[in-house]
Design a protein around this motif. Structure first.
Motif, PDB file in Angstrom:
ATOM      1  N   LEU A 105       0.952  -1.084  -0.079  1.00  0.00           N
ATOM      2  CA  LEU A 105       0.107  -0.160  -0.033  1.00  0.00           C
ATOM      3  C   LEU A 105       0.898   1.269  -0.037  1.00  0.00           C
ATOM      4  O   LEU A 105       1.824   1.182   0.596  1.00  0.00           O
ATOM      5  CB  LEU A 105      -0.881   0.024   1.370  1.00  0.00           C
ATOM      6  N   ALA A 106       0.236   2.213  -0.690  1.00  0.00           N
ATOM      7  CA  ALA A 106       1.166   3.333  -0.921  1.00  0.00           C
ATOM      8  C   ALA A 106       0.728   4.152   0.776  1.00  0.00           C
ATOM      9  O   ALA A 106       0.019   3.941   1.294  1.00  0.00           O
ATOM     10  CB  ALA A 106       0.455   4.330  -1.871  1.00  0.00           C
ATOM     11  N   VAL A 107       1.932   4.988   0.988  1.00  0.00           N
ATOM     12  CA  VAL A 107       1.878   5.615   2.398  1.00  0.00           C
ATOM     13  C   VAL A 107       2.270   6.949   2.246  1.00  0.00           C
ATOM     14  O   VAL A 107       2.736   7.495   1.497  1.00  0.00           O
ATOM     15  CB  VAL A 107       2.890   4.973   3.281  1.00  0.00           C
ATOM     16  N   GLN A 108       1.375   7.790   2.917  1.00  0.00           N
ATOM     17  CA  GLN A 108       1.368   9.422   2.778  1.00  0.00           C
ATOM     18  C   GLN A 108       1.054  10.010   4.043  1.00  0.00           C
ATOM     19  O   GLN A 108       0.607   9.274   4.962  1.00  0.00           O
ATOM     20  CB  GLN A 108       0.488  10.105   1.587  1.00  0.00           C
ATOM     21  N   ASP A 109       1.726  11.225   4.408  1.00  0.00           N
ATOM     22  CA  ASP A 109       1.561  11.723   5.719  1.00  0.00           C
ATOM     23  C   ASP A 109       0.420  12.547   5.736  1.00  0.00           C
ATOM     24  O   ASP A 109      -0.398  12.443   4.536  1.00  0.00           O
ATOM     25  CB  ASP A 109       2.904  12.492   6.005  1.00  0.00           C
ATOM     26  N   THR A 110      -0.068  12.817   6.879  1.00  0.00           N
ATOM     27  CA  THR A 110      -1.513  13.558   7.040  1.00  0.00           C
ATOM     28  C   THR A 110      -1.613  15.096   6.067  1.00  0.00           C
ATOM     29  O   THR A 110      -2.726  15.205   5.916  1.00  0.00           O
ATOM     30  CB  THR A 110      -1.465  14.069   8.386  1.00  0.00           C
ATOM     31  N   GLY A 111      -0.264  15.544   5.531  1.00  0.00           N
ATOM     32  CA  GLY A 111      -0.430  16.567   4.702  1.00  0.00           C
ATOM     33  C   GLY A 111      -0.506  15.971   3.080  1.00  0.00           C
ATOM     34  O   GLY A 111      -0.883  17.000   2.165  1.00  0.00           O
ATOM     35  N   GLY A 112      -0.677  14.828   3.039  1.00  0.00           N
ATOM     36  CA  GLY A 112      -0.822  14.133   1.549  1.00  0.00           C
ATOM     37  C   GLY A 112       0.473  14.126   1.010  1.00  0.00           C
ATOM     38  O   GLY A 112       0.462  13.500  -0.092  1.00  0.00           O
ATOM     39  N   ASP A 154      -7.008   2.766   3.785  1.00  0.00           N
ATOM     40  CA  ASP A 154      -7.942   2.608   2.748  1.00  0.00           C
ATOM     41  C   ASP A 154      -7.627   1.511   1.884  1.00  0.00           C
ATOM     42  O   ASP A 154      -6.715   1.830   0.798  1.00  0.00           O
ATOM     43  CB  ASP A 154      -8.323   3.911   2.146  1.00  0.00           C
ATOM     44  N   LEU A 155      -8.161   0.281   2.008  1.00  0.00           N
ATOM     45  CA  LEU A 155      -7.741  -1.048   0.930  1.00  0.00           C
ATOM     46  C   LEU A 155      -8.421  -0.538  -0.337  1.00  0.00           C
ATOM     47  O   LEU A 155      -7.577  -0.995  -1.337  1.00  0.00           O
ATOM     48  CB  LEU A 155      -8.359  -1.932   1.809  1.00  0.00           C
ATOM     49  N   THR A 156      -9.526   0.184  -0.351  1.00  0.00           N
ATOM     50  CA  THR A 156      -9.949   0.398  -1.796  1.00  0.00           C
ATOM     51  C   THR A 156      -9.078   1.477  -2.635  1.00  0.00           C
ATOM     52  O   THR A 156      -8.883   0.883  -3.812  1.00  0.00           O
ATOM     53  CB  THR A 156     -11.375   0.992  -1.626  1.00  0.00           C
ATOM     54  N   ALA A 157      -8.640   2.429  -1.933  1.00  0.00           N
ATOM     55  CA  ALA A 157      -7.834   3.408  -2.438  1.00  0.00           C
ATOM     56  C   ALA A 157      -6.224   2.936  -2.636  1.00  0.00           C
ATOM     57  O   ALA A 157      -5.497   3.560  -3.105  1.00  0.00           O
ATOM     58  CB  ALA A 157      -7.881   4.666  -1.611  1.00  0.00           C
ATOM     59  N   ARG A 158      -6.145   1.805  -1.799  1.00  0.00           N
ATOM     60  CA  ARG A 158      -4.563   1.132  -1.758  1.00  0.00           C
ATOM     61  C   ARG A 158      -3.896   2.117  -1.226  1.00  0.00           C
ATOM     62  O   ARG A 158      -2.632   2.178  -1.611  1.00  0.00           O
ATOM     63  CB  ARG A 158      -4.011   0.769  -2.943  1.00  0.00           C
ATOM     64  N   LYS A 159      -4.191   2.977  -0.169  1.00  0.00           N
ATOM     65  CA  LYS A 159      -3.216   3.897   0.732  1.00  0.00           C
ATOM     66  C   LYS A 159      -3.336   3.684   2.204  1.00  0.00           C
ATOM     67  O   LYS A 159      -4.666   3.651   2.895  1.00  0.00           O
ATOM     68  CB  LYS A 159      -3.322   5.246   0.089  1.00  0.00           C
ATOM     69  N   ILE A 160      -2.406   4.393   2.584  1.00  0.00           N
ATOM     70  CA  ILE A 160      -2.405   4.349   4.356  1.00  0.00           C
ATOM     71  C   ILE A 160      -2.000   5.969   4.615  1.00  0.00           C
ATOM     72  O   ILE A 160      -1.101   6.419   3.899  1.00  0.00           O
ATOM     73  CB  ILE A 160      -1.365   3.442   4.982  1.00  0.00           C
ATOM     74  N   VAL A 161      -2.709   6.362   5.649  1.00  0.00           N
ATOM     75  CA  VAL A 161      -2.350   7.811   5.981  1.00  0.00           C
ATOM     76  C   VAL A 161      -1.613   7.623   7.289  1.00  0.00           C
ATOM     77  O   VAL A 161      -2.093   6.949   8.041  1.00  0.00           O
ATOM     78  CB  VAL A 161      -3.308   8.760   6.011  1.00  0.00           C
ATOM     79  N   VAL A 162      -0.158   8.302   7.523  1.00  0.00           N
ATOM     80  CA  VAL A 162       0.355   8.114   8.825  1.00  0.00           C
ATOM     81  C   VAL A 162       0.775   9.407   9.312  1.00  0.00           C
ATOM     82  O   VAL A 162       0.869  10.239   8.776  1.00  0.00           O
ATOM     83  CB  VAL A 162       1.876   7.308   8.640  1.00  0.00           C
ATOM     84  N   ASP A 163       0.356   9.583  10.793  1.00  0.00           N
ATOM     85  CA  ASP A 163       0.733  10.770  11.348  1.00  0.00           C
ATOM     86  C   ASP A 163       1.896  10.438  12.384  1.00  0.00           C
ATOM     87  O   ASP A 163       1.985   9.890  13.395  1.00  0.00           O
ATOM     88  CB  ASP A 163      -0.502  11.018  12.442  1.00  0.00           C
ATOM     89  N   LEU A 164       3.068  10.704  11.701  1.00  0.00           N
ATOM     90  CA  LEU A 164       4.421  10.240  12.217  1.00  0.00           C
ATOM     91  C   LEU A 164       4.632  10.985  13.507  1.00  0.00           C
ATOM     92  O   LEU A 164       4.460  11.904  13.638  1.00  0.00           O
ATOM     93  CB  LEU A 164       5.580  10.853  11.097  1.00  0.00           C
ATOM     94  N   PRO A 165       5.099   9.975  14.374  1.00  0.00           N
ATOM     95  CA  PRO A 165       5.362  10.161  15.858  1.00  0.00           C
ATOM     96  C   PRO A 165       6.602  11.300  15.796  1.00  0.00           C
ATOM     97  O   PRO A 165       7.576  11.141  14.844  1.00  0.00           O
ATOM     98  CB  PRO A 165       5.749   8.823  16.644  1.00  0.00           C
ATOM     99  N   GLU A 166       6.701  12.076  16.868  1.00  0.00           N
ATOM    100  CA  GLU A 166       7.822  13.016  16.986  1.00  0.00           C
ATOM    101  C   GLU A 166       9.300  12.023  16.815  1.00  0.00           C
ATOM    102  O   GLU A 166       9.275  10.943  17.417  1.00  0.00           O
ATOM    103  CB  GLU A 166       7.774  13.402  18.311  1.00  0.00           C
TER     104      GLU A 166
END
Length: 169
Positions: A105-112, A154-166
């Motif tokens: 799955l593609a991974v993006q941060d909370t800002g996209g 989001d398995l349908t969109a094949r992506k994960i959004v991560v909020d990277l810890p400090e």
């Protein structure tokens, strides 16, 4: 290549005893459930196995594999990953996932901003960790698979959004 309709549920760790029994490592939430999902297959689907659990053993389960009669035959299966048909596995709640569904799955941060893709899911006893690799990363990110760190899958969109810890960004 792994069939997307199959999920890895365990592996044969080697022979157990001298009569063809194997030591089985189960990746199932309930380890003994591995026997309920058969027949089990090799990754390429070329071989199938019917297993019968015999007893708990150190580091796994003792099992008989149909057609395996000797220690040598059992040893020859060492390292064989075992796959079950997805249709035979339990349906998961909305907030649970099979590791196989997360890998790639593609991974993006909370800002996209794109970070990379999930290469593996690790668990060393304290919870799942996503290994994320991407061209813009100096080294793989190891992201705790918690609701705080991974608010969206989001398995349908094949992506994960991560909020990277400090400290991980």
């Amino acid at each position: 290549m792994t069939d997307p309709d199959r999920i890895c549920v365990g592996a044969i760790a080697g022979a157990f005893g001298v009569a063809g029994e194997v030591r089985l490592k189960s990746y199932c939430a309930e380890p003994t459930a591995i026997a309920d999902y058969g027949p089990l297959y090799t990754e390429d689907g070329a071989r199938s196995f019917r297993i019968t659990l015999t007893r708990p053993v150190a580091g796994g389960l003792g099992a008989r594999v149909q057609g395996v009669k000797t220690k040598e035959e059992a040893d020859a299966l060492r390292g064989t990953q075992l796959y079950a048909d997805r249709a035979r596995l339990p349906h998961l709640p909305d907030d649970e996932y099979y590791h196989a569904d997360l890998i790639g799955l593609a991974v993006q941060d909370t800002g996209g901003a794109a970070l990379g893709t999930v290469q593996a899911v690790h668990n060393h006893g304290a919870g799942d960790i996503l290994e994320v690799s991407g061209s813009g990363l100096k080294s793989a990110l190891m992201v705790p698979f918690t609701l705080a760190a991974v608010p969206t899958v989001d398995l349908t969109a094949r992506k994960i959004v991560v909020d990277l810890p400090e400290g991980l960004d």
